[in-house]
Design a protein around this motif. Structure first.
Motif, mmCIF file in Angstrom:
data_model
loop_
_atom_site.group_PDB
_atom_site.id
_atom_site.type_symbol
_atom_site.label_atom_id
_atom_site.label_comp_id
_atom_site.label_asym_id
_atom_site.label_seq_id
_atom_site.Cartn_x
_atom_site.Cartn_y
_atom_site.Cartn_z
ATOM 1 N N THR A 51 9.108 20.327 9.832
ATOM 2 C CA THR A 51 9.849 20.491 11.093
ATOM 3 C C THR A 51 9.771 21.931 11.575
ATOM 4 N N ARG A 52 9.907 22.864 10.643
ATOM 5 C CA ARG A 52 9.851 24.277 11.000
ATOM 6 C C ARG A 52 8.502 24.637 11.618
ATOM 7 N N GLU A 53 7.434 24.134 11.017
ATOM 8 C CA GLU A 53 6.098 24.429 11.534
ATOM 9 C C GLU A 53 5.898 23.838 12.926
ATOM 10 N N ARG A 54 6.444 22.643 13.137
ATOM 11 C CA ARG A 54 6.295 21.998 14.446
ATOM 12 C C ARG A 54 7.041 22.774 15.529
ATOM 13 N N VAL A 55 8.252 23.223 15.195
ATOM 14 C CA VAL A 55 9.034 23.988 16.164
ATOM 15 C C VAL A 55 8.368 25.329 16.460
ATOM 16 N N MET A 56 7.904 26.019 15.420
ATOM 17 C CA MET A 56 7.285 27.318 15.629
ATOM 18 C C MET A 56 5.975 27.208 16.396
ATOM 19 N N ALA A 57 5.257 26.105 16.198
ATOM 20 C CA ALA A 57 4.031 25.886 16.978
ATOM 21 C C ALA A 57 4.367 25.755 18.458
ATOM 22 N N PRO A 94 4.517 30.839 43.664
ATOM 23 C CA PRO A 94 5.860 30.850 43.099
ATOM 24 C C PRO A 94 5.854 31.451 41.700
ATOM 25 N N GLU A 95 6.985 32.135 41.377
ATOM 26 C CA GLU A 95 7.120 32.761 40.066
ATOM 27 C C GLU A 95 7.208 31.703 38.982
ATOM 28 N N SER A 96 6.449 31.897 37.888
ATOM 29 C CA SER A 96 6.500 30.924 36.798
ATOM 30 C C SER A 96 7.825 31.073 36.064
ATOM 31 N N LYS A 97 8.393 29.961 35.700
ATOM 32 C CA LYS A 97 9.689 29.954 35.029
ATOM 33 C C LYS A 97 9.504 30.169 33.532
ATOM 34 N N SER A 98 10.342 31.025 32.951
ATOM 35 C CA SER A 98 10.263 31.259 31.512
ATOM 36 C C SER A 98 10.649 30.000 30.760
ATOM 37 N N PRO A 99 9.946 29.699 29.672
ATOM 38 C CA PRO A 99 10.288 28.508 28.890
ATOM 39 C C PRO A 99 11.676 28.631 28.290
ATOM 40 N N THR A 100 12.358 27.528 28.125
ATOM 41 C CA THR A 100 13.711 27.496 27.576
ATOM 42 C C THR A 100 13.727 26.774 26.244
ATOM 43 N N VAL A 101 14.880 26.816 25.594
ATOM 44 C CA VAL A 101 15.037 26.108 24.332
ATOM 45 C C VAL A 101 14.878 24.609 24.527
ATOM 46 N N TYR A 102 15.217 24.133 25.718
ATOM 47 C CA TYR A 102 15.036 22.712 26.016
ATOM 48 C C TYR A 102 13.560 22.346 26.023
ATOM 49 N N ASP A 103 12.722 23.225 26.572
ATOM 50 C CA ASP A 103 11.281 22.974 26.590
ATOM 51 C C ASP A 103 10.714 22.924 25.174
ATOM 52 N N VAL A 104 11.180 23.838 24.314
ATOM 53 C CA VAL A 104 10.716 23.856 22.929
ATOM 54 C C VAL A 104 11.124 22.580 22.209
ATOM 55 N N ALA A 105 12.383 22.184 22.385
ATOM 56 C CA ALA A 105 12.880 20.967 21.733
ATOM 57 C C ALA A 105 12.105 19.734 22.196
ATOM 58 N N ARG A 106 11.816 19.691 23.496
ATOM 59 C CA ARG A 106 11.081 18.546 24.038
ATOM 60 C C ARG A 106 9.678 18.482 23.455
ATOM 61 N N GLN A 107 8.984 19.614 23.418
ATOM 62 C CA GLN A 107 7.611 19.608 22.933
ATOM 63 C C GLN A 107 7.541 19.338 21.432
ATOM 64 N N ALA A 108 8.516 19.857 20.665
ATOM 65 C CA ALA A 108 8.507 19.662 19.216
ATOM 66 C C ALA A 108 9.137 18.336 18.811
ATOM 67 N N GLU A 109 9.740 17.637 19.800
ATOM 68 C CA GLU A 109 10.396 16.342 19.560
ATOM 69 C C GLU A 109 11.521 16.478 18.527
ATOM 70 N N VAL A 110 12.350 17.493 18.757
ATOM 71 C CA VAL A 110 13.524 17.700 17.908
ATOM 72 C C VAL A 110 14.705 18.010 18.812
ATOM 73 N N SER A 111 15.883 18.116 18.218
ATOM 74 C CA SER A 111 17.066 18.459 18.995
ATOM 75 C C SER A 111 17.126 19.971 19.250
ATOM 76 N N ILE A 112 17.965 20.353 20.215
ATOM 77 C CA ILE A 112 18.167 21.774 20.497
ATOM 78 C C ILE A 112 18.770 22.469 19.278
ATOM 79 N N ALA A 113 19.667 21.773 18.583
ATOM 80 C CA ALA A 113 20.294 22.343 17.392
ATOM 81 C C ALA A 113 19.255 22.664 16.320
ATOM 82 N N THR A 114 18.242 21.792 16.198
ATOM 83 C CA THR A 114 17.194 22.042 15.203
ATOM 84 C C THR A 114 16.374 23.270 15.567
ATOM 85 N N VAL A 115 16.071 23.422 16.850
ATOM 86 C CA VAL A 115 15.354 24.625 17.294
ATOM 87 C C VAL A 115 16.161 25.872 16.938
ATOM 88 N N SER A 116 17.459 25.806 17.197
ATOM 89 C CA SER A 116 18.321 26.949 16.901
ATOM 90 C C SER A 116 18.321 27.269 15.411
#
Length: 408
Positions: free
Chosen positions: A37-43, A2-24
């Motif tokens: 927070t910025r470093e955690r999101v970018m990681a 199966p084709e791998s799904k591209s990561p979404t902003v939701y995946d980033v927010a979940r992994q960084a433990e922040v809101s979607i708005a913060t990722v944005s």
């Protein structure tokens, strides 16, 4: 598999433990987010290989994340021309350019700085910049193509007819760059230009390009320009004080250019008299005449070369640097010493003016800042469509160089 799904902003927010708005916010305005927070999101972004989807962001916010900048074209060619090669070895052409005629005639240094400033300001705020160039562009191109692709549009004066502006204001956030300050056009009727450029020449609220009364939401545009009239007036007063004895030749810009109109008004403020192409005597007895330089190297060169067949000027005052550089070439070809016999000045402050022989005295425009301020006004209009319109007048300075030096 199966084709791998591209990561979404939701995946980033979940992994960084922040809101979607913060990722944005991290992705669009990183300076507004705490460093940890910025470093955690970018990681998380790096680890997941997340790439923001501009189209999805535009659909969600009804915005494209793109700003438009419309600048004049100069009858650009549609095909490449290589017929001038004198000899060819493989794919490398050898061209006799001892007369400098092979230089790119379509390159405009004035707009390069403007684009750089606008792009830097747009990028800083999380926007991309789409640049379009064209002369006599139709409604279909401007309104339905460029304006339909961007959140707001900055248009250099002369690229968009007034009627098109009237129909676009209220539909697309708009900023005019280097446009009229009032319905009279750059205060050319003799009115003063205040530091803020906020009033018309008669002291009343002006209109941008005659589009509508200032402050009426949806009927006028924000604008930013430089002090063309004041800068030229100061330069000409200096030239009259230091030039050798003899007449003055003024190389005017295109008659439909607000920049050229303002500079011509400043020239007449300083020298006095009123003429258009014929010999005139100024208020201090200085004879002067006017020719069309057309804001181009070739225009300045040809105008001065033609003038030298009749007379040798003691000063050539050009409405922009490119025509002044052409004038220098014509004077050199004619055996006229600059600045001993004739002084020469320009207006704009392009890089080439520093390296000419002799180096060109000029009025320096804050072109980078012009682009930055245009984008800032545009973003303010996007954020608050109902805000009162703003008009900015940016100061200029005179750079004294060898072609017309300081007082002796």
């Amino acid at each position: 598999m199966p084709e791998s799904k591209s990561p979404t902003v939701y995946d980033v927010a979940r992994q960084a433990e922040v809101s979607i708005a913060t990722v944005s916010r991290v992705l669009r305005r990183p300076d507004k987010v705490a460093a940890a927070t910025r470093e955690r999101v970018m990681a998380a972004v790096q680890e997941l290989g997340y790439v923001p989807n501009a189209s999805a962001r535009g659909l969600a916010g009804r915005r494209t994340g793109v700003l438009g900048l419309l600048i004049p074209g100069h009858d650009l060619p549609t095909t490449s021309d290589r017929e001038d090669a004198r000899s060819v070895t493989g794919e490398v052409a050898f061209i006799d350019d001892r007369d400098g005629s092979a230089a790119d005639p379509y390159r405009n240094r004035y707009f390069e700085q403007l684009v750089r400033g606008a792009e830097a300001a747009a990028w800083r705020e999380g926007y991309a910049l789409m640049v379009a160039a064209g002369r006599d562009m139709g409604r279909e191109v401007v309104m339905h193509d460029l304006a339909g692709r961007v959140d707001g549009l900055a248009a250099v004066s002369r690229t968009v007819p007034d009627e098109l502006l009237r129909t676009s204001i209220g539909r697309t956030p708009l900023v005019l760059v280097a446009g009229h300050s009032t319905a009279d056009g750059d205060g050319a009727d003799g009115g003063s230009e205040g530091a803020g450029g906020a009033e018309g020449a008669d002291g009343t609220d002006g209109a941008v390009d005659g589009v509508g009364p200032r402050g009426a939401v949806g009927t006028t545009a924000d604008a930013v320009r430089v002090d063309n009239r004041g800068g030229m007036r100061a330069l000409v007063e200096h030239v009259l004080a230091v030039k050798p004895p003899g007449p003055v030749l003024y190389l005017a810009g295109p008659p439909d250019s607000p920049d050229a109109t303002g500079r011509a008004a400043g020239f007449r403020d300083a020298i006095g008299g009123d003429g258009a192409g014929s010999d005139v005597t100024g208020r201090d007895g200085t004879a002067w005449s006017e020719a069309l330089g057309d804001f181009t190297w070739q225009g300045g060169h040809d105008a001065v070369a033609a003038h030298l067949e009749q007379d040798t000027p003691a000063a050539v005052i050009a409405a922009n640097d490119q025509s002044a550089l052409g004038a220098l070439a014509a004077l050199r070809e004619g055996g006229v010493d600059v600045p001993g016999t004739c002084v020469v000045t320009g207006f704009d402050g392009i890089d080439e003016s520093r390296w000419s022989t002799p180096a060109l005295t000029t009025v320096r425009q804050p072109m980078l800042d012009l682009g930055v301020r245009a984008v800032e006004l545009l973003l303010r209009r996007i954020a608050d469509p109902g805000a009162p319109s703003t008009e900015l007048l940016l100061p200029v300075d005179v750079l004294l160089r060898h072609s017309c030096g300081p007082h002796r």
